[in-house]
Motif scaffolding. Structure first.
Motif, PDB file in Angstrom:
ATOM      1  N   ASP A 103      65.011  31.383  24.577  1.00 60.34           N
ATOM      2  CA  ASP A 103      63.659  31.117  24.978  1.00 60.34           C
ATOM      3  C   ASP A 103      63.541  29.747  25.110  1.00 60.34           C
ATOM      4  OD1 ASP A 103      61.034  31.029  26.316  1.00 60.34           O
ATOM      5  OD2 ASP A 103      60.408  32.621  25.070  1.00 60.34           O
ATOM      6  N   SER A 104      63.508  28.943  26.448  1.00 61.21           N
ATOM      7  CA  SER A 104      63.613  27.488  26.495  1.00 61.21           C
ATOM      8  C   SER A 104      62.355  27.051  26.542  1.00 61.21           C
ATOM      9  CB  SER A 104      64.476  27.076  27.833  1.00 61.21           C
ATOM     10  OG  SER A 104      66.119  27.558  27.679  1.00 61.21           O
ATOM     11  N   PHE A 105      61.190  27.958  27.153  1.00 64.88           N
ATOM     12  CA  PHE A 105      59.970  27.676  27.135  1.00 64.88           C
ATOM     13  C   PHE A 105      59.056  28.447  26.313  1.00 64.88           C
ATOM     14  CE2 PHE A 105      62.237  26.539  31.014  1.00 64.88           C
ATOM     15  CZ  PHE A 105      61.792  25.079  30.932  1.00 64.88           C
ATOM     16  N   SER A 106      59.150  28.409  24.926  1.00 66.23           N
ATOM     17  CA  SER A 106      58.892  29.546  24.060  1.00 66.23           C
ATOM     18  C   SER A 106      57.180  29.687  23.683  1.00 66.23           C
ATOM     19  CB  SER A 106      59.344  29.555  22.842  1.00 66.23           C
ATOM     20  OG  SER A 106      59.058  28.207  22.192  1.00 66.23           O
ATOM     21  N   GLY A 107      56.278  28.681  24.318  1.00 63.22           N
ATOM     22  CA  GLY A 107      55.176  29.033  24.267  1.00 63.22           C
ATOM     23  C   GLY A 107      54.428  29.348  23.092  1.00 63.22           C
ATOM     24  N   SER A 108      53.914  30.575  22.975  1.00 63.36           N
ATOM     25  CA  SER A 108      53.395  30.954  21.564  1.00 63.36           C
ATOM     26  C   SER A 108      54.028  31.677  20.806  1.00 63.36           C
ATOM     27  CB  SER A 108      52.132  32.125  22.044  1.00 63.36           C
ATOM     28  OG  SER A 108      52.339  33.116  22.580  1.00 63.36           O
ATOM     29  N   GLY A 109      55.407  31.893  21.021  1.00 59.04           N
ATOM     30  CA  GLY A 109      56.487  32.488  20.167  1.00 59.04           C
ATOM     31  C   GLY A 109      56.574  34.153  20.252  1.00 59.04           C
ATOM     32  N   THR A 110      56.112  34.544  21.413  1.00 52.19           N
ATOM     33  CA  THR A 110      56.093  36.204  21.667  1.00 52.19           C
ATOM     34  C   THR A 110      57.345  36.521  21.751  1.00 52.19           C
ATOM     35  OG1 THR A 110      54.251  35.787  23.074  1.00 52.19           O
ATOM     36  CG2 THR A 110      55.556  37.845  23.343  1.00 52.19           C
ATOM     37  N   THR A 111      58.626  35.866  22.198  1.00 53.53           N
ATOM     38  CA  THR A 111      59.964  36.206  22.027  1.00 53.53           C
ATOM     39  C   THR A 111      60.507  36.293  20.687  1.00 53.53           C
ATOM     40  OG1 THR A 111      60.287  34.975  24.235  1.00 53.53           O
ATOM     41  CG2 THR A 111      62.370  35.559  22.939  1.00 53.53           C
ATOM     42  N   ALA A 112      60.196  35.517  19.704  1.00 52.51           N
ATOM     43  CA  ALA A 112      60.739  35.699  18.384  1.00 52.51           C
ATOM     44  C   ALA A 112      60.017  36.847  17.924  1.00 52.51           C
ATOM     45  CB  ALA A 112      60.291  34.269  17.849  1.00 52.51           C
ATOM     46  N   HIS A 113      58.488  37.073  18.097  1.00 55.44           N
ATOM     47  CA  HIS A 113      57.897  38.061  17.457  1.00 55.44           C
ATOM     48  C   HIS A 113      58.697  39.324  18.057  1.00 55.44           C
ATOM     49  CE1 HIS A 113      53.786  39.981  16.783  1.00 55.44           C
ATOM     50  NE2 HIS A 113      54.498  40.633  16.266  1.00 55.44           N
ATOM     51  N   ALA A 114      58.949  39.502  19.326  1.00 59.47           N
ATOM     52  CA  ALA A 114      59.446  40.786  19.699  1.00 59.47           C
ATOM     53  C   ALA A 114      60.787  40.882  19.348  1.00 59.47           C
ATOM     54  CB  ALA A 114      59.690  40.612  21.237  1.00 59.47           C
ATOM     55  N   VAL A 115      61.660  40.072  19.050  1.00 62.53           N
ATOM     56  CA  VAL A 115      63.057  40.111  18.335  1.00 62.53           C
ATOM     57  C   VAL A 115      62.814  40.596  16.992  1.00 62.53           C
ATOM     58  CG1 VAL A 115      65.011  38.767  17.575  1.00 62.53           C
ATOM     59  CG2 VAL A 115      64.188  38.408  19.892  1.00 62.53           C
ATOM     60  N   LEU A 116      61.784  40.092  16.183  1.00 57.29           N
ATOM     61  CA  LEU A 116      61.703  40.531  15.018  1.00 57.29           C
ATOM     62  C   LEU A 116      61.435  42.032  14.772  1.00 57.29           C
ATOM     63  CD1 LEU A 116      59.916  37.351  13.250  1.00 57.29           C
ATOM     64  CD2 LEU A 116      62.551  38.235  13.042  1.00 57.29           C
ATOM     65  N   GLU A 117      60.615  42.256  15.876  1.00 61.59           N
ATOM     66  CA  GLU A 117      59.973  43.580  15.714  1.00 61.59           C
ATOM     67  C   GLU A 117      61.115  44.695  16.238  1.00 61.59           C
ATOM     68  OE1 GLU A 117      56.757  44.714  18.151  1.00 61.59           O
ATOM     69  OE2 GLU A 117      55.158  44.019  16.537  1.00 61.59           O
ATOM     70  N   ALA A 118      61.837  44.346  17.126  1.00 62.79           N
ATOM     71  CA  ALA A 118      62.962  45.242  17.456  1.00 62.79           C
ATOM     72  C   ALA A 118      64.013  45.463  16.541  1.00 62.79           C
ATOM     73  CB  ALA A 118      63.711  44.433  18.700  1.00 62.79           C
TER      74      ALA A 118
END
Length: 353
Positions: A102-117
């Motif tokens: 995620d090149s524009f990660s903002g609030s970090g939702t992508t990392a949160h979603a990856v950890l949940e997955a």
């Protein structure tokens, strides 16, 4: 591929998948090839829809509430993306070993979603987040820290565990759906106070819920937070216009040589030492001083190479330096496990007089 198209997979991978019967060329056998996806691959949601309504992925208001619950009411980030939305993308586009950028990660939702997955299916997905704004540490990284390690919270924590659209076909196979719900409860029931099931807008939604009054337990996972230093502009270095500090140049050369980030705790500038990766040490003979770089002190000599090798006789040593007074052949003949790597400084002429 036909003109104007390209390989969607590396050619050798495509050929291997085709030989295994996993490439579909349509009923006629000459249509555009498509990769077959099976439930046994660990993907239980493989069909991408062009329209994802609010009930499936949530909205910005839900995302904002989620971020405020994690980071507190004073969080100024106002446009987070829903974790459910990114989870939907991950369900379709990744497998348990994927690397997600995620090149524009903002609030970090992508990392949160990856950890949940990863927690839900036991996967080992990894993420790379990039953020240039000043809030990168206090919002982006902090959210990931709290989600993975736990955070203070008061209220009810909810996580969607299963969502299935209810159709006539689903009802005809209701036993399979009920088994899937039961499997979800058996797998995640111990993690939550209760498992809620409801049908809304023609969809069955299974949610894990727990009351939290002090602290939300982390969902696991870890990450490394890195910051970029000042750029090392090679053209300016070559012209002598700018000379980067030792640690900046050392970090760039260390990464170039090892494909690893430099651990600043290993660096010893006074000894010209950068660090170690596996069975190789990396050294840099350098000072950000043009006169010094033109002096004999900046050159690798046989005696200096021996000193370096003596620090660890069982490992190899890579030495960056502006110049050398010893050939690689002589080092080999003398059985000194040192390899010389020239710095790209053509203007640094060693004064041999």
């Amino acid at each position: 591929p036909a003109g104007g198209r390209h390989w969607s997979l590396p050619e050798d991978v495509f050929n291997r998948e085709r030989d295994a019967g996993r490439i579909y060329f349509g009923k006629s056998g000459n249509a555009m090839p498509t990769v077959k996806a099976y439930l046994s691959d660990g993907r239980d949601k493989v069909i991408a829809r062009t329209w994802w309504p609010y009930r499936s992925t949530g909205g910005n208001q839900d995302a904002k509430k989620e971020v405020l619950g994690i980071l507190g009411e004073d969080c100024e980030f106002i446009t987070p993306k829903p974790t459910r939305l990114v989870r939907r993308v991950l369900d379709i586009a990744t497998h348990p070993q994927s690397i997600v950028l995620d090149s524009f990660s903002g609030s970090g939702t992508t990392a949160h979603a990856v950890l949940e997955a990863n927690r839900q299916d036991g996967g080992n997905r990894r993420f790379i987040l990039v953020e240039m704004e000043a809030y990168a540490d206090r919002i982006t990284a902090e959210r990931v820290r709290r989600v993975s390690q736990g955070y203070s919270f008061e209220g009810k924590q909810k996580t969607e565990l299963l969502r299935r659209r209810i159709t006539w076909s689903t009802l005809k196979g209701i036993g399979k759906l009920l088994d899937e719900v039961q499997k979800t409860e058996n797998l995640h029931g111990h993690e939550w106070d209760s498992i809620k099931k409801k049908v809304k807008d023609e969809e069955l939604i299974v949610t894990g819920e727990r009351a939290v009054t002090e602290r939300v337990e982390g969902i696991g996972g870890s990450f490394t937070y890195c910051t970029l230093g000042e750029p090392v502009e090679l053209d300016k270095v070559l012209s002598g216009e700018t000379l980067p500090p030792y640690d900046a140049l050392g970090a760039a050369l260390f990464h170039m040589a090892t494909n690893r980030a430099l651990d600043q705790s290993q660096l010893r500038e006074s000894d010209d030492y950068l660090g170690r990766v596996d069975e190789q040490h990396v050294w840099l003979i350098y000072r950000p001083d043009l006169d010094w770089l033109k002096s004999p002190q900046a050159a690798l000599t046989l005696s200096r190479a021996r000193e370096i090798a003596e620090t660890d006789t069982k490992s190899k040593h890579l030495v960056f330096a502006p110049a050398r007074y010893v050939s690689q052949k002589m080092l080999a003949d003398e059985k000194v496990p040192v390899e010389f790597a020239p710095l790209p400084f053509a203007l640094y002429r060693i004064d041999r007089s």
